[in-house]
Design an enzyme around this catalytic site. Structure first.
Site, short mmCIF file in Angstrom:
data_model
loop_
_atom_site.label_atom_id
_atom_site.label_comp_id
_atom_site.label_asym_id
_atom_site.label_seq_id
_atom_site.Cartn_x
_atom_site.Cartn_y
_atom_site.Cartn_z
N CYS A 149 0.83 -1.20 0.00
CA CYS A 149 0.00 0.00 0.00
C CYS A 149 0.87 1.25 0.00
O CYS A 149 0.64 2.19 -0.77
CB CYS A 149 -0.93 -0.01 1.22
SG CYS A 149 -2.20 1.27 1.19
N CYS A 150 1.90 1.28 0.84
CA CYS A 150 2.82 2.42 0.87
C CYS A 150 3.56 2.57 -0.45
O CYS A 150 3.80 3.69 -0.92
CB CYS A 150 3.83 2.24 2.00
SG CYS A 150 3.17 2.52 3.67
N CYS A 210 -1.10 8.31 7.32
CA CYS A 210 -2.44 7.98 6.83
C CYS A 210 -3.34 7.57 8.01
O CYS A 210 -2.88 6.99 9.00
CB CYS A 210 -2.36 6.85 5.81
SG CYS A 210 -1.45 7.30 4.31
N CYS A 255 -3.39 3.90 9.41
CA CYS A 255 -2.14 3.33 9.92
C CYS A 255 -1.49 4.18 11.00
O CYS A 255 -0.32 3.98 11.33
CB CYS A 255 -1.15 3.14 8.76
SG CYS A 255 -1.77 2.05 7.46
N CYS A 287 7.49 3.90 6.13
CA CYS A 287 6.68 3.70 4.94
C CYS A 287 7.53 3.25 3.76
O CYS A 287 7.01 2.76 2.77
CB CYS A 287 5.94 5.00 4.59
SG CYS A 287 7.04 6.38 4.16
#
Length: 233
Positions: free
Chosen positions: A120-121, A203, A206, A229
């Site tokens: 995702c990062c 985010c 997280c 990240c």
């Protein structure tokens, strides 16, 4: 010009003064060295607010890049709007990923930040920064040595192998107290989540309040074993 390709260990002696801990001197050198070929990748956390104010003294029309993952806290977006009002000359770029959240869910499954936070990062932060830095020689980061064990050896000027760039870190000698004293003294706008136990803000999915002030990033990716990240690894 100091570039990734011509890297040699810098011999520049930045004087660590009492007021700015060399940050202003580092920024002046950086913009003289790189001009428009340097960008500041800013998360708009408290360190970012300090750097924006310092950068505005050196280059009022500097380019500031925010990696807009589409899953930041609403307070973060509100803070950016207040910064835009205060520093109207700055070129603040909201850099989005190639994939929308819907496209990402269709390809990789819903809530990728839970099932595979590294991926995702990579999609929402690392690849967009690669794009934002394309064609530039250097970038500025708000890393401080005090922030976490992984950042204790950061220098003012760093050879960034990940992005094949020069990473400039003006705040390495600033403490958490230094940052807050500066923000308070100059009455700067900042993210109100800092007042609610969030020293490090990323985010929304997280980021939790920190459970130890010994590691100011302890609220990030809790329970996952993840500490970065990927931008600074």
């Amino acid at each position: 010009m100091l570039t990734y390709a011509t890297w040699q260990e810098p011999t520049i002696d930045f004087q660590v003064d009492e007021t700015y801990k060399a940050a202003l001197e580092v920024l002046r050198w950086s913009y003289q060295e790189y001009g428009d070929d340097i960008v500041y990748a800013c998360s708009f956390g408290i360190e970012g607010i300090v750097l924006i104010d310092l950068i505005s003294k050196v280059k009022p029309d500097a380019t500031i890049v925010f990696l807009d993952t589409d899953v930041h806290f609403k307070e973060t977006y509100e803070t950016i709007n207040r910064v835009k009002e205060k520093y109207s000359q700055l070129n603040i770029v909201m850099k989005k990923p190639a994939l929308t959240l819907e496209q990402q869910a269709a390809q990789y499954g819903a809530e990728l930040w839970q099932s595979n936070p590294n991926q995702c990062c990579d999609i929402r932060k690392i690849k967009p920064l690669y794009e934002a830095l394309s064609g530039t020689k250097a970038w500025i980061s708000g890393l401080r040595r005090e922030q976490s064990p992984t950042r204790q050896k950061t220098n003012f000027l760093n050879r960034d192998d990940k992005f094949q760039s020069i990473k400039v870190c003006p705040l390495i000698h600033w403490t958490w107290k230094d940052v807050w004293r500066y923000v308070s003294k100059h009455d700067l706008p900042y993210n109100p989540l800092h007042d609610q136990g969030y020293p490090s803000i990323g985010c929304e999915h997280c980021t939790k309040p920190a459970f130890t002030m010994e590691d100011l990033r302890s609220g990030r990716w809790q329970g996952s074993g993840k500490t970065e990240c990927g931008l600074h690894e």
